[in-house]
Motif scaffolding. Structure first.
Motif, mmCIF file in Angstrom:
data_model
loop_
_atom_site.group_PDB
_atom_site.id
_atom_site.type_symbol
_atom_site.label_atom_id
_atom_site.label_comp_id
_atom_site.label_asym_id
_atom_site.label_seq_id
_atom_site.Cartn_x
_atom_site.Cartn_y
_atom_site.Cartn_z
ATOM 1 N N ALA A 1 57.663 76.899 -89.915
ATOM 2 C CA ALA A 1 59.026 77.055 -90.414
ATOM 3 C C ALA A 1 59.324 78.458 -90.924
ATOM 4 C CB ALA A 1 59.282 76.049 -91.545
ATOM 5 N N GLY A 2 58.277 79.275 -91.129
ATOM 6 C CA GLY A 2 58.539 80.537 -91.791
ATOM 7 C C GLY A 2 57.896 81.775 -91.225
ATOM 8 N N SER A 3 57.196 81.676 -90.090
ATOM 9 C CA SER A 3 56.496 82.838 -89.544
ATOM 10 C C SER A 3 56.939 83.122 -88.111
ATOM 11 C CB SER A 3 54.979 82.607 -89.560
ATOM 12 O OG SER A 3 54.499 82.414 -90.866
ATOM 13 N N GLY A 4 56.692 84.338 -87.702
ATOM 14 C CA GLY A 4 56.965 84.735 -86.322
ATOM 15 C C GLY A 4 56.100 85.920 -85.953
ATOM 16 N N PHE A 5 56.039 86.202 -84.655
ATOM 17 C CA PHE A 5 55.219 87.323 -84.199
ATOM 18 C C PHE A 5 55.894 87.975 -83.006
ATOM 19 C CE2 PHE A 5 51.493 89.748 -83.036
ATOM 20 C CZ PHE A 5 50.863 89.943 -84.258
ATOM 21 N N ILE A 6 55.971 89.298 -83.055
ATOM 22 C CA ILE A 6 56.564 90.107 -81.979
ATOM 23 C C ILE A 6 55.453 90.680 -81.106
ATOM 24 C CG2 ILE A 6 57.722 92.309 -81.507
ATOM 25 C CD1 ILE A 6 59.764 90.323 -82.254
ATOM 26 N N GLY A 7 55.642 90.628 -79.801
ATOM 27 C CA GLY A 7 54.683 91.211 -78.869
ATOM 28 C C GLY A 7 55.348 91.524 -77.540
ATOM 29 N N PHE A 8 54.565 91.979 -76.593
ATOM 30 C CA PHE A 8 55.055 92.261 -75.237
ATOM 31 C C PHE A 8 56.311 93.139 -75.249
ATOM 32 C CE2 PHE A 8 52.765 88.406 -73.545
ATOM 33 C CZ PHE A 8 52.045 89.085 -72.578
ATOM 34 N N TYR A 9 56.400 94.064 -76.194
ATOM 35 C CA TYR A 9 57.588 94.912 -76.268
ATOM 36 C C TYR A 9 57.422 96.062 -75.278
ATOM 37 C CZ TYR A 9 61.246 97.807 -78.432
ATOM 38 O OH TYR A 9 62.368 98.576 -78.671
ATOM 39 N N ILE A 10 58.011 95.879 -74.096
ATOM 40 C CA ILE A 10 57.802 96.820 -72.991
ATOM 41 C C ILE A 10 59.142 97.097 -72.302
ATOM 42 C CG2 ILE A 10 56.617 97.252 -70.799
ATOM 43 C CD1 ILE A 10 54.550 95.126 -71.636
ATOM 44 N N THR A 11 59.417 98.366 -72.073
ATOM 45 C CA THR A 11 60.501 98.773 -71.189
ATOM 46 C C THR A 11 59.874 99.536 -70.028
ATOM 47 O OG1 THR A 11 62.010 98.977 -73.070
ATOM 48 C CG2 THR A 11 62.681 100.034 -71.019
ATOM 49 N N THR B 1 33.646 70.086 -77.993
ATOM 50 C CA THR B 1 33.063 68.856 -78.546
ATOM 51 C C THR B 1 33.475 68.628 -80.002
ATOM 52 O OG1 THR B 1 31.032 69.943 -79.338
ATOM 53 C CG2 THR B 1 31.055 69.171 -77.044
ATOM 54 N N ILE B 2 34.156 69.587 -80.610
ATOM 55 C CA ILE B 2 34.583 69.471 -82.003
ATOM 56 C C ILE B 2 35.891 68.685 -82.067
ATOM 57 C CG2 ILE B 2 35.221 70.759 -84.082
ATOM 58 C CD1 ILE B 2 32.340 71.190 -83.255
ATOM 59 N N PRO B 3 36.016 67.699 -82.959
ATOM 60 C CA PRO B 3 37.304 67.006 -83.111
ATOM 61 C C PRO B 3 38.432 68.015 -83.275
ATOM 62 C CG PRO B 3 35.629 65.905 -84.424
ATOM 63 C CD PRO B 3 34.990 67.163 -83.890
ATOM 64 N N PHE B 4 39.506 67.813 -82.535
ATOM 65 C CA PHE B 4 40.504 68.877 -82.472
ATOM 66 C C PHE B 4 41.193 69.108 -83.811
ATOM 67 C CE2 PHE B 4 44.343 71.106 -81.136
ATOM 68 C CZ PHE B 4 43.720 72.160 -80.489
ATOM 69 N N GLY B 5 41.353 68.065 -84.613
ATOM 70 C CA GLY B 5 41.930 68.267 -85.934
ATOM 71 C C GLY B 5 41.091 69.188 -86.784
ATOM 72 N N GLN B 6 39.776 69.085 -86.647
ATOM 73 C CA GLN B 6 38.860 69.953 -87.391
ATOM 74 C C GLN B 6 38.983 71.390 -86.915
ATOM 75 O OE1 GLN B 6 34.779 68.666 -87.102
ATOM 76 N NE2 GLN B 6 34.009 70.235 -88.475
ATOM 77 N N LEU B 7 39.105 71.569 -85.608
ATOM 78 C CA LEU B 7 39.232 72.910 -85.038
ATOM 79 C C LEU B 7 40.547 73.565 -85.484
ATOM 80 C CD1 LEU B 7 37.249 74.355 -83.044
ATOM 81 C CD2 LEU B 7 38.880 73.788 -81.234
ATOM 82 N N THR B 8 41.625 72.803 -85.451
ATOM 83 C CA THR B 8 42.936 73.327 -85.846
ATOM 84 C C THR B 8 42.957 73.700 -87.324
ATOM 85 O OG1 THR B 8 44.019 71.972 -84.152
ATOM 86 C CG2 THR B 8 45.406 72.834 -85.905
ATOM 87 N N ALA B 9 42.364 72.850 -88.159
ATOM 88 C CA ALA B 9 42.318 73.140 -89.595
ATOM 89 C C ALA B 9 41.506 74.402 -89.868
ATOM 90 C CB ALA B 9 41.729 71.947 -90.345
ATOM 91 N N TYR B 10 40.439 74.603 -89.110
ATOM 92 C CA TYR B 10 39.623 75.805 -89.293
ATOM 93 C C TYR B 10 40.410 77.051 -88.890
ATOM 94 C CZ TYR B 10 35.549 78.885 -89.084
ATOM 95 O OH TYR B 10 34.658 79.917 -89.282
ATOM 96 N N PRO C 1 48.549 82.418 -90.406
ATOM 97 C CA PRO C 1 49.542 81.969 -91.390
ATOM 98 C C PRO C 1 50.092 80.560 -91.175
ATOM 99 C CG PRO C 1 50.032 84.200 -90.642
ATOM 100 C CD PRO C 1 48.946 83.672 -89.758
ATOM 101 N N GLU C 2 50.010 80.028 -89.968
ATOM 102 C CA GLU C 2 50.583 78.715 -89.674
ATOM 103 C C GLU C 2 49.616 77.906 -88.806
ATOM 104 O OE1 GLU C 2 53.503 77.659 -90.791
ATOM 105 O OE2 GLU C 2 54.651 79.470 -91.297
ATOM 106 N N THR C 3 49.816 76.591 -88.781
ATOM 107 C CA THR C 3 49.082 75.740 -87.859
ATOM 108 C C THR C 3 49.627 75.954 -86.450
ATOM 109 O OG1 THR C 3 48.704 74.091 -89.572
ATOM 110 C CG2 THR C 3 48.486 73.357 -87.301
ATOM 111 N N ARG C 4 48.740 76.061 -85.457
ATOM 112 C CA ARG C 4 49.175 76.325 -84.075
ATOM 113 C C ARG C 4 48.327 75.503 -83.096
ATOM 114 N NH1 ARG C 4 46.951 82.573 -83.155
ATOM 115 N NH2 ARG C 4 44.953 82.303 -84.182
ATOM 116 N N GLY C 5 48.381 74.184 -83.287
ATOM 117 C CA GLY C 5 47.505 73.301 -82.537
ATOM 118 C C GLY C 5 47.689 73.334 -81.035
#
Length: 282
Positions: free
Chosen positions: A64-74, A147-156, A162-166
């Motif tokens: 809800a509160g973060s963003g990221f800028i990339g691929f800034y190409i002309t 092989t790691i439970p995905f919830g555990q991987l996402t939490a790590y 700054p944000e969850t990005r499952g």
């Protein structure tokens, strides 16, 4: 003069953006675009004049509160004609009201400061081959991260971002040609690394670890899955243990970017961040 139109990118456009990044010497991953589209399908913009693509930018929303800028190409042939600033404004407008991060080339820092960004640290790309003979830290095991439970991987991962990005993480760690390795200690996740093929050196990112010896073990394990090629890690210079480790392994700096934010630097586990995930998405 034909109107310059900025629209959401298609899958073909994102592939083109990857090719442009390659031409800029950024050495993007061969399949990064597939994970990028999952992160935020509407977060990639392409500017066209008379149907011809002239530039691009990514403005990816996280939570809800973060963003990221990339691929800034002309495109080089139209630089200095005002298309880049239009793309920049469109990307920043999409992230209005969020704390925005970017990894920009160091000599553009003053321009980013004028847009409200402040310097947090530099990412130094180290390249090399770790060689043989890594010692696995006592009590640690290295396993396929799949092989790691995905919830555990996402939490790590959330400890270092700054944000969850499952959804993005699921694609990033499992795309064909990639290897993802986790370090476990007494059943707890204490390290994670992913290596992906690129046109140049294979890239390791993210690289998270509780200690330098865990990071070293991950680097050796990941490099072994890409024999005969150099590997590269984008290392935050604020983590001295990480930069020291790369030098001990014989890696050399080849490229540098500035991590900058429009607001407070996010609270993350900086001591455990040995390599960022992506210059385009953070």
């Amino acid at each position: 003069m034909a109107e310059f139109e900025i629209r959401n990118a298609s899958a073909r456009d994102i592939a083109l953006m990857r090719d442009w990044a390659e031409e800029e010497g950024w050495n993007p991953g061969d399949s990064d675009r597939h994970a990028f589209a999952v992160a935020d399908p509407a977060g990639f913009l392409v500017g066209r004049r008379s149907g011809e693509p002239l530039g691009c930018i990514s403005a990816v929303r996280y939570g809800a509160g973060s963003g990221f800028i990339g691929f800034y190409i002309t495109r080089p042939s139209v630089r200095g004609q005002g298309y880049g600033i239009q793309l920049w404004r469109a990307g920043m407008a999409r992230l209005d009201g969020r704390v925005v991060g970017l990894d920009g080339v160091v000599d553009q820092q003053d321009n980013y400061r004028r847009s409200g960004f402040s310097h947090a640290w530099n990412n130094i790309r180290f390249e090399g081959a770790p060689g043989d003979g890594a010692v696995r830290p006592e009590g640690f095991t290295l396993v396929d991260a799949g092989t790691i439970p995905f919830g555990q991987l996402t939490a790590y991962d959330r400890r270092f971002f700054p944000e969850t990005r499952g959804g993005f993480l699921a694609a990033w760690t499992s795309l064909p040609g990639r290897t993802a390795v986790a370090a476990l200690h007494e059943g707890e996740l204490r390290g994670l690394g992913v290596i992906r093929p690129c046109s140049g050196a294979s890239r390791i990112g993210p690289l998270y670890a509780d200690a330098p010896d865990v990071a070293a073990a991950l680097i050796h394990s990941l490099a072994a899955s890409a024999p005969g090629t150099a590997v590269a890690v984008d290392v935050p210079d604020q983590n001295k243990a990480a930069t020291d480790l790369m030098q001990e392994l014989g890696f050399v700096p080849t490229f540098e970017t500035a991590r900058m934010y429009t607001g407070p630097v996010p609270e993350i586990d900086r001591r455990g961040l040995f390599g960022i995930t992506s210059l385009e998405l953070g």
